[in-house]
Each structure stands twice: as structure tokens, then as C-alpha cells.
Design a protein around this motif. Structure first.
Motif, PDB file in Angstrom:
ATOM      1  N   SER A   1      38.895  40.157  40.262  1.00  0.00           N
ATOM      2  CA  SER A   1      40.003  41.219  40.434  1.00  0.00           C
ATOM      3  C   SER A   1      40.154  41.594  41.897  1.00  0.00           C
ATOM      4  O   SER A   1      39.121  41.643  42.621  1.00  0.00           O
TER       5      SER A   1
ATOM      6  N   PHE B   1      41.551  48.178  31.882  1.00  0.00           N
ATOM      7  CA  PHE B   1      42.492  48.387  33.212  1.00  0.00           C
ATOM      8  C   PHE B   1      43.612  48.887  33.061  1.00  0.00           C
ATOM      9  O   PHE B   1      44.306  49.044  31.986  1.00  0.00           O
TER      10      PHE B   1
ATOM     11  N   HIS C   1      47.239  45.608  37.302  1.00  0.00           N
ATOM     12  CA  HIS C   1      45.803  45.122  37.575  1.00  0.00           C
ATOM     13  C   HIS C   1      46.124  43.589  37.862  1.00  0.00           C
ATOM     14  O   HIS C   1      46.409  42.793  37.304  1.00  0.00           O
TER      15      HIS C   1
END
Length: 205
Positions: free
Chosen positions: A120, A153, A157
Motif C-alpha cells: 500500500s 482503511f 486507499h
């Protein structure tokens, strides 16, 4: 109460976006930690979605009901809490999503079987008006989600999720609120992130 299964099962198309050289691109630096917000005060927040996906992932009858395909990901829609969108997803060995985000939706996912890896970005992308971005050092994050582990999240994201096993399927449960208006898909070449495709709900439902 266990989430209910939709009868429709789909196999995802493979995505192999081309990577292009950057043009004039804004530079994105890492952001500090930020709590996942609430997209709508009347809907579930990311902690509530995380609780749902963890409980669903712990339901062996639900997980066993998902057909698995050796050639591609399979998914079945679930009844998510509070008007959220939820999915049970099967990951064959070596499969992954590619880089993408979920627009304004916040969400959560949990691994029910096997292990998933998430890459991420700790940076918020502009909502529109760009084709390529240059990422600064320090924005990359990585985590492994073994059976029973999950994560929530916030909106925008950006991540990719992978089943790196060479032999074993993985299964996971995902939930989003509000229901996904779109998914933006990206290619990445080093520090350069390029917008390749925008998918709407009709593309995956």
C-alpha cells in the motif's frame, strides 16, 4: 448471523496494464498516520466493517461455499452491514489485484484461508486531474495477512493484494462503504504511478 451468499459467481479478467514513461507529474510525499474516517455519518465506519469481515471470515460454512477456480479469482456478493457492499473472494495461487483504489469508499478486508500480502501507499492521491504521479521515498507499506487477520482503511486507499503461494488458494472477505462508485487501476514503474483504467460497478457485478 452469517452473511448470505449471492448465487452469481464471476471469474475476474486478467489485467496487465502497460507502463508508460512519465510526463510532467506532480510529486507525492508520504503522509503522516491518519485514522480511517467515516464517509457518511449514518453508515458503518471502517472499524465496524473490519468487525464484519473478521466475523464472516471465521464462518467455516460460508467460506466453504465459495467455488474456487484454478485459473482466476472468483467472488460472491454478501449482505454487508448498514448498506455496505461486501464480497467473498477466492484467490488462486499467484493471483493478485494490481494497484488500485476505491475512490471515496472506506473499507476493510480479512483473510479467511491461506495468506495474502498487501502493498500500500501511505499517501493520499488527488481525486482527479492527473495521469501520472511521481512518488517520493518512504510511501511504501507492506503487510502480511494470515488466516484470521484483517485491516481497515479510509477513502482513497491505494494498494495491491497478492496471493504469493505457489500451491494454495487463499480466501478473503471484503466490505466497503459507501458501495463502490468506481475503482481506479494503476500501473507502477519504480516511483511512477500511472492511471490506466477506471472501472464502474457494471464492470464487475
Amino acid at each position: 448471523m452469517s452473511p448470505s451468499l449471492s448465487p452469481a459467481v464471476s471469474v475476474s479478467p486478467s489485467l496487465s496494464p502497460a507502463v508508460s514513461a512519465p510526463d510532467a507529474s506532480p510529486v507525492l510525499a508520504p503522509t503522516g498516520p491518519r485514522p480511517p474516517g467515516r464517509a457518511n455519518p449514518v453508515g458503518p465506519n471502517s472499524a465496524e466493517l473490519l468487525d464484519f469481515v473478521r466475523r464472516a471470515a471465521a464462518d467455516p460454512e460460508l467460506i466453504a461455499a465459495l467455488p474456487l477456480d484454478p485459473e482466476g479469482r472468483t467472488w460472491v456478493r454478501l449482505d454487508g452491514p448498514g448498506g455496505s457492499e461486501a464480497w467473498l473472494i477466492g484467490w488462486p495461487p499467484g493471483s493478485g489485484t494490481g494497484w488500485h483504489d476505491h475512490a471515496e469508499s472506506l473499507g476493510a478486508f480479512a483473510t479467511a484461508r491461506g495468506e495474502l500480502k498487501e502493498h500500500s501507499l501511505a499517501v493520499r492521491l488527488p481525486a482527479s486531474g492527473w495521469k501520472t504521479l511521481e512518488l517520493e521515498d518512504g510511501v511504501d507499506r507492506e503487510r502480511r495477512l494470515t488466516e484470521g487477520r484483517g485491516r481497515g482503511f479510509g477513502a482513497h486507499h491505494v494498494h495491491e493484494v497478492l496471493n504469493e503461494s505457489a500451491t494454495e488458494h487463499a480466501v478473503s472477505v471484503h466490505a466497503y462503504y459507501p458501495p463502490l462508485p468506481l475503482i481506479r487501476r494503476f500501473s507502477r514503474n519504480g516511483a511512477v504511478l500511472r492511471l490506466e483504467q477506471v472501472e464502474r460497478p457494471e464492470d464487475w457485478q
